[in-house]
Motif scaffolding. Structure first.
Motif, mmCIF file in Angstrom:
data_model
loop_
_atom_site.group_PDB
_atom_site.id
_atom_site.type_symbol
_atom_site.label_atom_id
_atom_site.label_comp_id
_atom_site.label_asym_id
_atom_site.label_seq_id
_atom_site.Cartn_x
_atom_site.Cartn_y
_atom_site.Cartn_z
ATOM 1 N N PRO A 17 0.920 -1.184 -0.129
ATOM 2 C CA PRO A 17 -0.038 -0.122 -0.115
ATOM 3 C C PRO A 17 0.895 1.357 -0.087
ATOM 4 O O PRO A 17 2.009 1.068 0.388
ATOM 5 C CB PRO A 17 -0.553 -0.051 1.296
ATOM 6 N N ALA A 41 -8.273 12.621 2.552
ATOM 7 C CA ALA A 41 -9.205 12.683 3.794
ATOM 8 C C ALA A 41 -8.458 12.274 5.119
ATOM 9 O O ALA A 41 -9.196 12.844 5.945
ATOM 10 C CB ALA A 41 -10.480 11.638 3.211
ATOM 11 N N TRP A 62 -7.789 4.188 12.169
ATOM 12 C CA TRP A 62 -8.745 5.375 11.996
ATOM 13 C C TRP A 62 -9.889 5.414 13.055
ATOM 14 O O TRP A 62 -10.376 6.452 13.298
ATOM 15 C CB TRP A 62 -9.442 5.140 10.647
ATOM 16 N N LEU A 71 -14.334 7.541 6.453
ATOM 17 C CA LEU A 71 -14.584 7.206 5.008
ATOM 18 C C LEU A 71 -14.130 5.884 4.444
ATOM 19 O O LEU A 71 -12.894 5.431 5.120
ATOM 20 C CB LEU A 71 -14.087 8.332 4.017
ATOM 21 N N PRO A 72 -14.829 5.199 3.776
ATOM 22 C CA PRO A 72 -14.501 3.631 3.410
ATOM 23 C C PRO A 72 -12.826 4.054 2.766
ATOM 24 O O PRO A 72 -12.101 3.055 2.667
ATOM 25 C CB PRO A 72 -15.391 3.348 2.195
ATOM 26 N N GLY A 73 -12.573 5.014 1.721
ATOM 27 C CA GLY A 73 -11.236 5.168 1.354
ATOM 28 C C GLY A 73 -10.069 5.021 2.503
ATOM 29 O O GLY A 73 -8.836 4.385 2.323
ATOM 30 N N VAL A 74 -10.375 5.821 3.602
ATOM 31 C CA VAL A 74 -9.541 5.921 4.675
ATOM 32 C C VAL A 74 -9.309 4.771 5.216
ATOM 33 O O VAL A 74 -8.400 4.152 5.651
ATOM 34 C CB VAL A 74 -9.975 7.134 5.493
ATOM 35 N N ARG A 75 -10.403 3.967 5.443
ATOM 36 C CA ARG A 75 -10.595 2.474 6.020
ATOM 37 C C ARG A 75 -9.780 1.683 5.390
ATOM 38 O O ARG A 75 -9.072 0.596 5.993
ATOM 39 C CB ARG A 75 -12.059 2.266 6.566
ATOM 40 N N ARG A 76 -9.908 1.496 4.060
ATOM 41 C CA ARG A 76 -9.154 0.647 3.277
ATOM 42 C C ARG A 76 -7.786 0.731 3.261
ATOM 43 O O ARG A 76 -6.888 -0.165 3.306
ATOM 44 C CB ARG A 76 -9.722 0.748 1.911
ATOM 45 N N TRP A 77 -7.367 2.285 3.454
ATOM 46 C CA TRP A 77 -5.745 2.401 3.458
ATOM 47 C C TRP A 77 -5.332 2.048 4.718
ATOM 48 O O TRP A 77 -4.194 1.453 4.757
ATOM 49 C CB TRP A 77 -5.605 4.034 3.322
ATOM 50 N N PRO A 85 -4.457 9.213 2.325
ATOM 51 C CA PRO A 85 -5.272 9.704 1.361
ATOM 52 C C PRO A 85 -5.570 11.180 2.037
ATOM 53 O O PRO A 85 -5.244 11.456 3.218
ATOM 54 C CB PRO A 85 -6.376 8.977 1.250
#
Length: 146
Positions: free
Chosen positions: A7, A14, A75, A119-125, A12
């Protein structure tokens, strides 16, 4: 993301914004603790220390949450502290403890930080960063299984 792809190291946008807003949110409990000490003259009777300890606990939680988010470790810490802080400030306003233009910032900044951190993008990262640092065997302990 492909399992062999590492990764990205940089958070990100956000996550960066949530961390900055979380640190800005830390100004509220810092101000409350400072005012409590200033008005009391450093003399607290009975349970008066709670007026200083609770805001300092929030201050530490917000800073630790922002750091953990920027490192890609968690997060949830920042989201919990900013979310509960927004609720506490709102309750303080409803019960008559706060007022003026300060309220909008004191509620809006931590609320936006909570939404951005979750946010989903932050959680995925964060999940990808945590998975990349986990041992290959998937165990958390270095000891062999029995």
């Amino acid at each position: 993301m492909h399992p062999t792809t590492a990764p990205r190291r940089t958070p990100p946008a956000a996550a960066l914004a949530a961390a900055v807003l979380g640190l800005l949110s830390a100004a509220v409990p810092a101000l409350i603790a400072f005012l409590a000490v200033a008005f009391s003259g450093g003399r607290f009777d009975g349970g008066g220390w709670a007026v200083v300890v609770v805001p300092l606990g929030y201050l530490v939680g917000l800073v630790v949450g922002a750091v953990l988010l920027l490192l890609g470790r968690s997060w949830l810490v920042l989201a919990v502290f900013t979310g509960t802080m927004a609720v506490l400030v709102t309750v303080g306003y409803v019960t008559g403890g706060l007022g003026g233009g300060f309220l909008e910032l004191a509620v809006l900044v931590p609320l936006v930080a909570t939404v951005l951190a979750a946010l989903p993008g932050v959680r995925r990262w964060v999940a990808a960063r945590r998975a990349a640092t986990r041992p290959a065997g998937g165990t958390r302990s270095a000891r062999p299984a029995r």
